[in-house]
Design a protein around this motif. Structure first.
Motif, PDB file in Angstrom:
ATOM      1  N   LYS A   1       0.821  -1.215   0.000  1.00  0.00           N
ATOM      2  CA  LYS A   1       0.000   0.000   0.000  1.00  0.00           C
ATOM      3  C   LYS A   1       0.854   1.264   0.000  1.00  0.00           C
ATOM      4  O   LYS A   1       0.391   2.333  -0.392  1.00  0.00           O
ATOM      5  CB  LYS A   1      -0.935   0.006   1.209  1.00  0.00           C
ATOM      6  CG  LYS A   1      -1.999  -1.083   1.155  1.00  0.00           C
ATOM      7  CD  LYS A   1      -2.881  -1.040   2.383  1.00  0.00           C
ATOM      8  CE  LYS A   1      -4.053  -2.015   2.255  1.00  0.00           C
ATOM      9  NZ  LYS A   1      -3.611  -3.411   2.045  1.00  0.00           N
ATOM     10  N   GLN A   2       2.097   1.137   0.439  1.00  0.00           N
ATOM     11  CA  GLN A   2       2.956   2.312   0.511  1.00  0.00           C
ATOM     12  C   GLN A   2       4.419   1.900   0.324  1.00  0.00           C
ATOM     13  O   GLN A   2       4.874   0.919   0.912  1.00  0.00           O
ATOM     14  CB  GLN A   2       2.795   3.036   1.851  1.00  0.00           C
ATOM     15  CG  GLN A   2       3.677   4.263   2.013  1.00  0.00           C
ATOM     16  CD  GLN A   2       3.373   5.329   0.975  1.00  0.00           C
ATOM     17  OE1 GLN A   2       2.208   5.582   0.661  1.00  0.00           O
ATOM     18  NE2 GLN A   2       4.405   5.949   0.422  1.00  0.00           N
ATOM     19  N   ILE A   3       5.123   2.654  -0.512  1.00  0.00           N
ATOM     20  CA  ILE A   3       6.567   2.502  -0.674  1.00  0.00           C
ATOM     21  C   ILE A   3       7.175   3.875  -0.450  1.00  0.00           C
ATOM     22  O   ILE A   3       6.809   4.848  -1.110  1.00  0.00           O
ATOM     23  CB  ILE A   3       6.937   1.984  -2.078  1.00  0.00           C
ATOM     24  CG1 ILE A   3       6.372   0.570  -2.280  1.00  0.00           C
ATOM     25  CG2 ILE A   3       8.448   1.965  -2.269  1.00  0.00           C
ATOM     26  CD1 ILE A   3       6.632   0.013  -3.662  1.00  0.00           C
TER      27      ILE A   3
ATOM     28  N   GLY B   1      19.114   5.168  -5.251  1.00  0.00           N
ATOM     29  CA  GLY B   1      20.421   4.623  -5.618  1.00  0.00           C
ATOM     30  C   GLY B   1      20.362   3.316  -6.373  1.00  0.00           C
ATOM     31  O   GLY B   1      21.405   2.750  -6.713  1.00  0.00           O
ATOM     32  N   CYS B   2      19.146   2.823  -6.650  1.00  0.00           N
ATOM     33  CA  CYS B   2      19.001   1.594  -7.457  1.00  0.00           C
ATOM     34  C   CYS B   2      18.956   2.001  -8.928  1.00  0.00           C
ATOM     35  O   CYS B   2      17.899   1.956  -9.576  1.00  0.00           O
ATOM     36  CB  CYS B   2      17.746   0.829  -7.054  1.00  0.00           C
ATOM     37  SG  CYS B   2      17.758   0.235  -5.346  1.00  0.00           S
ATOM     38  N   ASN B   3      20.080   2.387  -9.438  1.00  0.00           N
ATOM     39  CA  ASN B   3      20.142   3.019 -10.754  1.00  0.00           C
ATOM     40  C   ASN B   3      20.220   2.035 -11.911  1.00  0.00           C
ATOM     41  O   ASN B   3      20.349   2.457 -13.067  1.00  0.00           O
ATOM     42  CB  ASN B   3      21.343   3.971 -10.810  1.00  0.00           C
ATOM     43  CG  ASN B   3      21.225   5.095  -9.803  1.00  0.00           C
ATOM     44  OD1 ASN B   3      20.136   5.604  -9.560  1.00  0.00           O
ATOM     45  ND2 ASN B   3      22.343   5.473  -9.192  1.00  0.00           N
TER      46      ASN B   3
ATOM     47  N   TRP C   1       5.729   6.107  -6.691  1.00  0.00           N
ATOM     48  CA  TRP C   1       6.891   5.603  -5.960  1.00  0.00           C
ATOM     49  C   TRP C   1       8.164   5.603  -6.811  1.00  0.00           C
ATOM     50  O   TRP C   1       9.260   5.675  -6.282  1.00  0.00           O
ATOM     51  CB  TRP C   1       6.607   4.193  -5.451  1.00  0.00           C
ATOM     52  CG  TRP C   1       5.360   4.076  -4.632  1.00  0.00           C
ATOM     53  CD1 TRP C   1       4.932   4.922  -3.657  1.00  0.00           C
ATOM     54  CD2 TRP C   1       4.365   3.042  -4.726  1.00  0.00           C
ATOM     55  NE1 TRP C   1       3.747   4.487  -3.120  1.00  0.00           N
ATOM     56  CE2 TRP C   1       3.368   3.332  -3.759  1.00  0.00           C
ATOM     57  CE3 TRP C   1       4.214   1.897  -5.498  1.00  0.00           C
ATOM     58  CZ2 TRP C   1       2.255   2.524  -3.573  1.00  0.00           C
ATOM     59  CZ3 TRP C   1       3.114   1.083  -5.309  1.00  0.00           C
ATOM     60  CH2 TRP C   1       2.145   1.403  -4.352  1.00  0.00           C
ATOM     61  N   PHE C   2       8.002   5.488  -8.119  1.00  0.00           N
ATOM     62  CA  PHE C   2       9.169   5.405  -8.998  1.00  0.00           C
ATOM     63  C   PHE C   2       9.223   6.583  -9.970  1.00  0.00           C
ATOM     64  O   PHE C   2       9.780   6.484 -11.061  1.00  0.00           O
ATOM     65  CB  PHE C   2       9.160   4.072  -9.754  1.00  0.00           C
ATOM     66  CG  PHE C   2       9.262   2.880  -8.834  1.00  0.00           C
ATOM     67  CD1 PHE C   2      10.496   2.460  -8.362  1.00  0.00           C
ATOM     68  CD2 PHE C   2       8.116   2.213  -8.409  1.00  0.00           C
ATOM     69  CE1 PHE C   2      10.591   1.384  -7.491  1.00  0.00           C
ATOM     70  CE2 PHE C   2       8.198   1.142  -7.541  1.00  0.00           C
ATOM     71  CZ  PHE C   2       9.440   0.725  -7.078  1.00  0.00           C
ATOM     72  N   TYR C   3       8.644   7.672  -9.552  1.00  0.00           N
ATOM     73  CA  TYR C   3       8.651   8.910 -10.332  1.00  0.00           C
ATOM     74  C   TYR C   3      10.097   9.283 -10.682  1.00  0.00           C
ATOM     75  O   TYR C   3      10.966   9.376  -9.833  1.00  0.00           O
ATOM     76  CB  TYR C   3       8.012  10.008  -9.494  1.00  0.00           C
ATOM     77  CG  TYR C   3       7.927  11.382 -10.122  1.00  0.00           C
ATOM     78  CD1 TYR C   3       6.710  11.898 -10.542  1.00  0.00           C
ATOM     79  CD2 TYR C   3       9.059  12.180 -10.277  1.00  0.00           C
ATOM     80  CE1 TYR C   3       6.609  13.173 -11.090  1.00  0.00           C
ATOM     81  CE2 TYR C   3       8.979  13.447 -10.830  1.00  0.00           C
ATOM     82  CZ  TYR C   3       7.753  13.937 -11.235  1.00  0.00           C
ATOM     83  OH  TYR C   3       7.670  15.191 -11.778  1.00  0.00           O
ATOM     84  N   GLY C   4      10.370   9.449 -11.973  1.00  0.00           N
ATOM     85  CA  GLY C   4      11.681   9.929 -12.399  1.00  0.00           C
ATOM     86  C   GLY C   4      12.786   8.897 -12.425  1.00  0.00           C
ATOM     87  O   GLY C   4      13.951   9.261 -12.628  1.00  0.00           O
TER      88      GLY C   4
ATOM     89  N   ALA D   1       2.411   8.367 -11.893  1.00  0.00           N
ATOM     90  CA  ALA D   1       3.127   7.187 -11.411  1.00  0.00           C
ATOM     91  C   ALA D   1       4.461   6.972 -12.118  1.00  0.00           C
ATOM     92  O   ALA D   1       5.454   6.584 -11.493  1.00  0.00           O
ATOM     93  CB  ALA D   1       2.254   5.944 -11.559  1.00  0.00           C
ATOM     94  N   PHE D   2       4.494   7.210 -13.422  1.00  0.00           N
ATOM     95  CA  PHE D   2       5.725   6.952 -14.176  1.00  0.00           C
ATOM     96  C   PHE D   2       6.233   8.195 -14.897  1.00  0.00           C
ATOM     97  O   PHE D   2       7.006   8.094 -15.844  1.00  0.00           O
ATOM     98  CB  PHE D   2       5.496   5.809 -15.172  1.00  0.00           C
ATOM     99  CG  PHE D   2       5.067   4.528 -14.522  1.00  0.00           C
ATOM    100  CD1 PHE D   2       5.955   3.800 -13.761  1.00  0.00           C
ATOM    101  CD2 PHE D   2       3.763   4.072 -14.646  1.00  0.00           C
ATOM    102  CE1 PHE D   2       5.567   2.628 -13.138  1.00  0.00           C
ATOM    103  CE2 PHE D   2       3.350   2.900 -14.029  1.00  0.00           C
ATOM    104  CZ  PHE D   2       4.258   2.174 -13.273  1.00  0.00           C
ATOM    105  N   HIS D   3       5.801   9.334 -14.441  1.00  0.00           N
ATOM    106  CA  HIS D   3       6.266  10.573 -15.054  1.00  0.00           C
ATOM    107  C   HIS D   3       7.789  10.670 -14.947  1.00  0.00           C
ATOM    108  O   HIS D   3       8.376  10.427 -13.903  1.00  0.00           O
ATOM    109  CB  HIS D   3       5.640  11.773 -14.358  1.00  0.00           C
ATOM    110  CG  HIS D   3       6.077  13.089 -14.916  1.00  0.00           C
ATOM    111  ND1 HIS D   3       5.453  13.664 -15.993  1.00  0.00           N
ATOM    112  CD2 HIS D   3       7.094  13.924 -14.582  1.00  0.00           C
ATOM    113  CE1 HIS D   3       6.057  14.814 -16.288  1.00  0.00           C
ATOM    114  NE2 HIS D   3       7.056  14.984 -15.441  1.00  0.00           N
ATOM    115  N   GLY D   4       8.436  11.012 -16.045  1.00  0.00           N
ATOM    116  CA  GLY D   4       9.882  11.188 -16.035  1.00  0.00           C
ATOM    117  C   GLY D   4      10.684   9.910 -16.134  1.00  0.00           C
ATOM    118  O   GLY D   4      11.920   9.945 -16.092  1.00  0.00           O
TER     119      GLY D   4
END
Length: 375
Positions: free
Chosen positions: A72-74, A81-83, A98-101, A121-124
């Protein structure tokens, strides 16, 4: 009753290459797996509901992430740093920003449990090229892309250069003065529409000027007329429409679908050809999307068989799978005569060049290999 992972027991553990957090674990604490720099895959079970701050911080080789249905939340810093993160599979009810950018993500899989994807959600996420919305009967509510002279480009897949889309279920989205469908004005080239889809809404794929083909898995008896603007702005007379075998006439007589320049029926099954060291071994017909079970191969003393780059699922075209007979080095001597010739003596006796004419020659890893077996 649930388990909890707390503390820093696995912090900086360089031996960790993959993690499966099983069902029954409810919480994963701060920094639990931070700085595990050899970690490659993470599968989060269905009972975990919250990923805390910096849980996987600086896991710099993490490439694949599977998120279970309970999340429900991240935290925004959970994966900082998980590049190297390339693939994320979501099964949670709602996907937030959660994974913006995250610019390394290349593929996103939306599982059948997902009910809502928020606007940004997936902007950028400027490397996403492949989006798969898996088959399902439930409607998926999605945010939309904002493109307006009064508002800077912003939204769900804004700045995502998506090329391939699998659409497995119906979408619910709002189209307003300031917003458009989630795929409006993107860079789609290849679209596959699953058999569970019952409608294509207003402006769904509008202004995807790079579109080359659409593959529809919708059978003739369930075919519907898409919204008149579903493909607006696209010259679909220059696109190929692939349809199920026997459904061509139905598609060519149905509005919108009939406007595609070419309608091609596709086979129900595709051929897999197996080649062992350059020689034909077997051929079988397999339905698209089915799990491939590699066939058993002849047993030979001193040989280990290996397939190279065999896919897990059957793709939508004929394929050839290559393999090689490898030698178990524990029961043979190996002698490299030069860069192109290797001799294997299975019984351990030295082999000389004069005897090579009686041996079988295979190609293994790009080199000529002589397999010498004493009888």
């Amino acid at each position: 009753k649930y388990w909890v992972i707390t503390g820093c027991k696995y912090h900086c553990c360089l031996n960790l290459t993959s993690i499966f957090i099983p069902d029954g674990v409810k919480h994963v604490g701060d920094y639990s797996f931070a700085n595990c720099t050899n970690l490659n895959k993470v599968h989060i079970g269905n009972d975990v509901d919250n990923i805390k701050s910096c849980t996987f911080e600086n896991c710099s080789n993490l490439k694949e992430l599977k998120i279970g249905s309970g999340i429900k939340q991240i935290s925004y810093s959970s994966f900082s740093g998980c590049n190297a993160l390339e693939l994320i599979e979501f099964n949670c009810e709602t996907i937030d920003d959660w994974f913006y950018g995250y610019t390394s993500i290349e593929k996103v899989i939306i599982g059948p449990n997902v009910c809502r994807i928020e606007d940004d959600a997936f902007h950028g996420c400027s490397s996403i090229k492949d989006v798969c919305i898996e088959d399902g009967e439930n409607v998926l509510s999605m945010g939309f892309n904002y493109k307006n002279s009064f508002i800077n480009d912003y939204g769900l897949f804004c700045e995502c250069p998506i090329e391939t889309l699998y659409l497995g279920r119906n979408l619910l989205y709002e189209r307003t003065t300031y917003g458009h469908s989630p795929f409006w004005g993107n860079t789609l080239k290849y679209i596959t529409i699953g058999s569970c889809v019952k409608e294509l809404g207003v402006s769904l794929f509008a202004k995807n000027y790079n579109l080359k083909s659409v593959k529809s898995l919708i059978p003739a008896d369930k075919l519907f007329v898409p919204a008149s603007s579903a493909f607006s702005g696209i010259e679909i007379q220059n696109c190929v429409l692939y349809v199920p075998y026997g459904a061509k006439s139905k598609y060519k007589s149905t509005d919108i679908w009939k406007d595609f320049g070419s309608v091609v029926e596709v086979a129900e099954k595709y051929a897999i050809t197996y080649i062992i060291d350059g020689e034909f071994f077997a051929k079988e017909m397999v339905a698209e999307g089915s799990v491939i079970q590699l066939p058993e191969v002849p047993q030979r003393d001193g040989y280990i068989f290996s397939w190279d780059n065999a896919p897990r699922l059957m793709p939508s075209y004929n394929i050839t799978i290559y393999g090689s007979y490898m030698i178990d080095s524990s029961i043979c001597n190996v002698e490299e005569l030069d860069d192109n010739l290797i001799i294997y003596d299975i019984r351990g006796s030295r082999t000389n060049k004069d005897e090579l004419k009686n041996n079988c020659i295979y190609i293994i890893n790009g080199k000529k290999v002589v397999l010498w077996i004493r009888r």
